[in-house]
Motif scaffolding. Structure first.
Motif, PDB file in Angstrom:
ATOM      1  N   ALA A 270       0.833  -1.209   0.000  1.00 36.10           N
ATOM      2  CA  ALA A 270       0.000   0.000   0.000  1.00 36.10           C
ATOM      3  C   ALA A 270       0.863   1.252   0.000  1.00 36.10           C
ATOM      4  O   ALA A 270       1.984   1.256   0.507  1.00 36.10           O
ATOM      5  N   VAL A 271       0.312   2.302  -0.592  1.00 43.89           N
ATOM      6  CA  VAL A 271       0.911   3.638  -0.539  1.00 43.89           C
ATOM      7  C   VAL A 271      -0.173   4.575  -0.018  1.00 43.89           C
ATOM      8  O   VAL A 271      -1.257   4.657  -0.595  1.00 43.89           O
ATOM      9  N   THR A 272       0.103   5.258   1.087  1.00 39.22           N
ATOM     10  CA  THR A 272      -0.911   6.084   1.736  1.00 39.22           C
ATOM     11  C   THR A 272      -0.356   7.466   2.032  1.00 39.22           C
ATOM     12  O   THR A 272       0.803   7.601   2.442  1.00 39.22           O
ATOM     13  N   LEU A 273      -1.182   8.487   1.821  1.00 42.04           N
ATOM     14  CA  LEU A 273      -0.832   9.851   2.194  1.00 42.04           C
ATOM     15  C   LEU A 273      -1.545  10.201   3.496  1.00 42.04           C
ATOM     16  O   LEU A 273      -2.762  10.044   3.600  1.00 42.04           O
ATOM     17  N   TYR A 274      -0.789  10.676   4.478  1.00 44.57           N
ATOM     18  CA  TYR A 274      -1.362  11.144   5.740  1.00 44.57           C
ATOM     19  C   TYR A 274      -1.198  12.658   5.791  1.00 44.57           C
ATOM     20  O   TYR A 274      -0.091  13.177   5.597  1.00 44.57           O
ATOM     21  N   GLY A 275      -2.304  13.363   6.047  1.00 41.82           N
ATOM     22  CA  GLY A 275      -2.282  14.816   5.978  1.00 41.82           C
ATOM     23  C   GLY A 275      -2.446  15.486   7.329  1.00 41.82           C
ATOM     24  O   GLY A 275      -3.201  15.016   8.192  1.00 41.82           O
ATOM     25  N   PHE A 276      -1.745  16.620   7.497  1.00 42.58           N
ATOM     26  CA  PHE A 276      -1.764  17.376   8.752  1.00 42.58           C
ATOM     27  C   PHE A 276      -1.805  18.865   8.429  1.00 42.58           C
ATOM     28  O   PHE A 276      -1.140  19.326   7.498  1.00 42.58           O
ATOM     29  N   THR A 277      -2.554  19.621   9.209  1.00 44.26           N
ATOM     30  CA  THR A 277      -2.688  21.048   8.933  1.00 44.26           C
ATOM     31  C   THR A 277      -1.515  21.860   9.477  1.00 44.26           C
ATOM     32  O   THR A 277      -1.361  23.023   9.118  1.00 44.26           O
ATOM     33  N   ALA A 278      -0.700  21.260  10.340  1.00 42.82           N
ATOM     34  CA  ALA A 278       0.465  21.957  10.896  1.00 42.82           C
ATOM     35  C   ALA A 278       1.683  21.044  10.804  1.00 42.82           C
ATOM     36  O   ALA A 278       1.580  19.833  11.029  1.00 42.82           O
ATOM     37  N   ARG A 279       2.821  21.633  10.507  1.00 45.44           N
ATOM     38  CA  ARG A 279       4.032  20.824  10.351  1.00 45.44           C
ATOM     39  C   ARG A 279       4.434  20.086  11.629  1.00 45.44           C
ATOM     40  O   ARG A 279       4.871  18.926  11.556  1.00 45.44           O
ATOM     41  N   PRO A 280       4.309  20.703  12.830  1.00 39.35           N
ATOM     42  CA  PRO A 280       4.663  19.950  14.042  1.00 39.35           C
ATOM     43  C   PRO A 280       3.853  18.669  14.208  1.00 39.35           C
ATOM     44  O   PRO A 280       4.357  17.690  14.762  1.00 39.35           O
ATOM     45  N   GLU A 281       2.607  18.662  13.722  1.00 38.77           N
ATOM     46  CA  GLU A 281       1.803  17.441  13.799  1.00 38.77           C
ATOM     47  C   GLU A 281       2.411  16.346  12.927  1.00 38.77           C
ATOM     48  O   GLU A 281       2.487  15.189  13.333  1.00 38.77           O
ATOM     49  N   ARG A 282       2.824  16.721  11.721  1.00 40.03           N
ATOM     50  CA  ARG A 282       3.448  15.722  10.848  1.00 40.03           C
ATOM     51  C   ARG A 282       4.757  15.224  11.450  1.00 40.03           C
ATOM     52  O   ARG A 282       5.046  14.019  11.438  1.00 40.03           O
ATOM     53  N   ASP A 283       5.566  16.139  11.979  1.00 40.17           N
ATOM     54  CA  ASP A 283       6.840  15.739  12.571  1.00 40.17           C
ATOM     55  C   ASP A 283       6.618  14.791  13.747  1.00 40.17           C
ATOM     56  O   ASP A 283       7.354  13.812  13.923  1.00 40.17           O
ATOM     57  N   CYS A 284       5.605  15.094  14.552  1.00 36.44           N
ATOM     58  CA  CYS A 284       5.290  14.247  15.700  1.00 36.44           C
ATOM     59  C   CYS A 284       4.802  12.876  15.232  1.00 36.44           C
ATOM     60  O   CYS A 284       5.186  11.840  15.785  1.00 36.44           O
ATOM     61  N   PHE A 285       3.967  12.856  14.206  1.00 34.29           N
ATOM     62  CA  PHE A 285       3.474  11.606  13.625  1.00 34.29           C
ATOM     63  C   PHE A 285       4.641  10.737  13.161  1.00 34.29           C
ATOM     64  O   PHE A 285       4.683   9.529  13.429  1.00 34.29           O
ATOM     65  N   GLU A 286       5.606  11.349  12.489  1.00 34.45           N
ATOM     66  CA  GLU A 286       6.742  10.586  11.974  1.00 34.45           C
ATOM     67  C   GLU A 286       7.619  10.057  13.104  1.00 34.45           C
ATOM     68  O   GLU A 286       8.184   8.963  13.002  1.00 34.45           O
ATOM     69  N   ALA A 287       7.716  10.822  14.195  1.00 31.46           N
ATOM     70  CA  ALA A 287       8.449  10.323  15.357  1.00 31.46           C
ATOM     71  C   ALA A 287       7.712   9.148  15.993  1.00 31.46           C
ATOM     72  O   ALA A 287       8.327   8.156  16.403  1.00 31.46           O
ATOM     73  N   LEU A 288       6.398   9.244  16.054  1.00 33.76           N
ATOM     74  CA  LEU A 288       5.596   8.183  16.669  1.00 33.76           C
ATOM     75  C   LEU A 288       5.711   6.872  15.894  1.00 33.76           C
ATOM     76  O   LEU A 288       5.900   5.805  16.490  1.00 33.76           O
ATOM     77  N   ILE A 289       5.596   6.930  14.568  1.00 32.07           N
ATOM     78  CA  ILE A 289       5.628   5.681  13.801  1.00 32.07           C
ATOM     79  C   ILE A 289       7.026   5.079  13.765  1.00 32.07           C
ATOM     80  O   ILE A 289       7.192   3.925  13.351  1.00 32.07           O
ATOM     81  N   GLY A 290       8.023   5.839  14.209  1.00 30.43           N
ATOM     82  CA  GLY A 290       9.364   5.288  14.330  1.00 30.43           C
ATOM     83  C   GLY A 290       9.554   4.481  15.600  1.00 30.43           C
ATOM     84  O   GLY A 290      10.554   3.784  15.755  1.00 30.43           O
ATOM     85  N   ALA A 291       8.595   4.578  16.517  1.00 31.99           N
ATOM     86  CA  ALA A 291       8.676   3.833  17.772  1.00 31.99           C
ATOM     87  C   ALA A 291       8.208   2.397  17.558  1.00 31.99           C
ATOM     88  O   ALA A 291       7.334   2.127  16.730  1.00 31.99           O
ATOM     89  N   HIS A 292       8.778   1.476  18.313  1.00 29.41           N
ATOM     90  CA  HIS A 292       8.434   0.056  18.184  1.00 29.41           C
ATOM     91  C   HIS A 292       6.957  -0.169  18.494  1.00 29.41           C
ATOM     92  O   HIS A 292       6.444   0.282  19.521  1.00 29.41           O
ATOM     93  N   GLY A 293       6.269  -0.836  17.584  1.00 28.12           N
ATOM     94  CA  GLY A 293       4.883  -1.202  17.818  1.00 28.12           C
ATOM     95  C   GLY A 293       3.872  -0.106  17.547  1.00 28.12           C
ATOM     96  O   GLY A 293       2.681  -0.298  17.793  1.00 28.12           O
TER      97      GLY A 293
END
Length: 220
Positions: free
Chosen positions: A80-103
């Motif tokens: 799958a290829v999915t786009l996840y959208g955020f209205t503020a850049r800190p939200e996207r940055d936080c999302f990317e940090a979260l998905i880097g965590a185990h599980g």
């Protein structure tokens, strides 16, 4: 996934080149449709992009035809290829940090950001607040304790003096009990957070409560 190559100048999605491939970093266009399943259809230069967003973001979108801008995480898997959208850049940055965590996958990361803003999530980590993390559907005490330990190294906290969590789940639980006790005594969340940052990362609740009350008495 549409490429948008037929769009007029200035209408292309923002891209970052990685290894010869195009990674979508943002989208600016108009709302074409949205679904209760948490997906917005954004038209950019005549091409519709399906963007997965948090419930709060979906609710805040304008009517069909309204302008919209998303910071985008372009998530690529084998199936799958999915786009996840955020209205503020800190939200996207936080999302990317979260998905880097185990599980932590994209669904859980979105669920966390549906309950906590990036700043309140940082506060949870700072204060060792297990109870706040368990407000997220699907996050129990054990998962919250693991997230407290793992995310502190992934989320950048330049403006906060992050306490250590070497005390583990027991230390975090003591701080949660202390937070609840102070809130029950009528102290405001900002007051509680400030005093917790001045206390040890772990310890017994009663001595910490006495010390917290002394500090709060001086502040007031």
């Amino acid at each position: 996934m549409p490429s948008g190559d037929g769009a007029p100048p200035g209408a292309h999605p923002s891209r970052v080149r990685l290894g010869g491939g195009a990674v979508i970093g943002s989208l600016r266009g108009t709302v074409l449709d949205r679904s209760a399943a948490g997906e917005a259809l954004v038209e950019v230069g005549g091409v519709g992009y399906r963007v997965t967003v948090a419930p709060g973001t979906l609710a805040g979108l304008g009517d069909v035809g309204a302008p919209v801008f998303f910071w985008v995480h372009h998530h690529v898997r084998d199936d799958a290829v999915t786009l996840y959208g955020f209205t503020a850049r800190p939200e996207r940055d936080c999302f990317e940090a979260l998905i880097g965590a185990h599980g932590v996958g994209p669904a859980l990361a979105l669920a966390i950001l549906s309950v906590h803003t990036p700043m309140t999530l940082r506060r949870c980590l700072l204060d060792g607040d297990l109870d706040a993390l368990t407000l997220v559907p699907g996050v129990g005490k054990k998962t919250a304790a693991r997230l407290l330990i793992e995310l502190k190294s992934r989320l950048d906290l330049p403006e906060l003096d992050l306490v250590a969590f070497e005390g583990g789940a027991d230390g975090a639980s003591a701080r949660s009990e202390l937070r609840a006790a102070l809130a029950g005594l009528g102290y405001e969340p900002d007051e509680v957070g400030a005093v917790l940052r001045r206390l040890p990362a772990d310890g017994e609740v009663e001595p910490m409560l006495r010390e917290a009350l002394k500090l709060l008495a001086v502040e007031r």
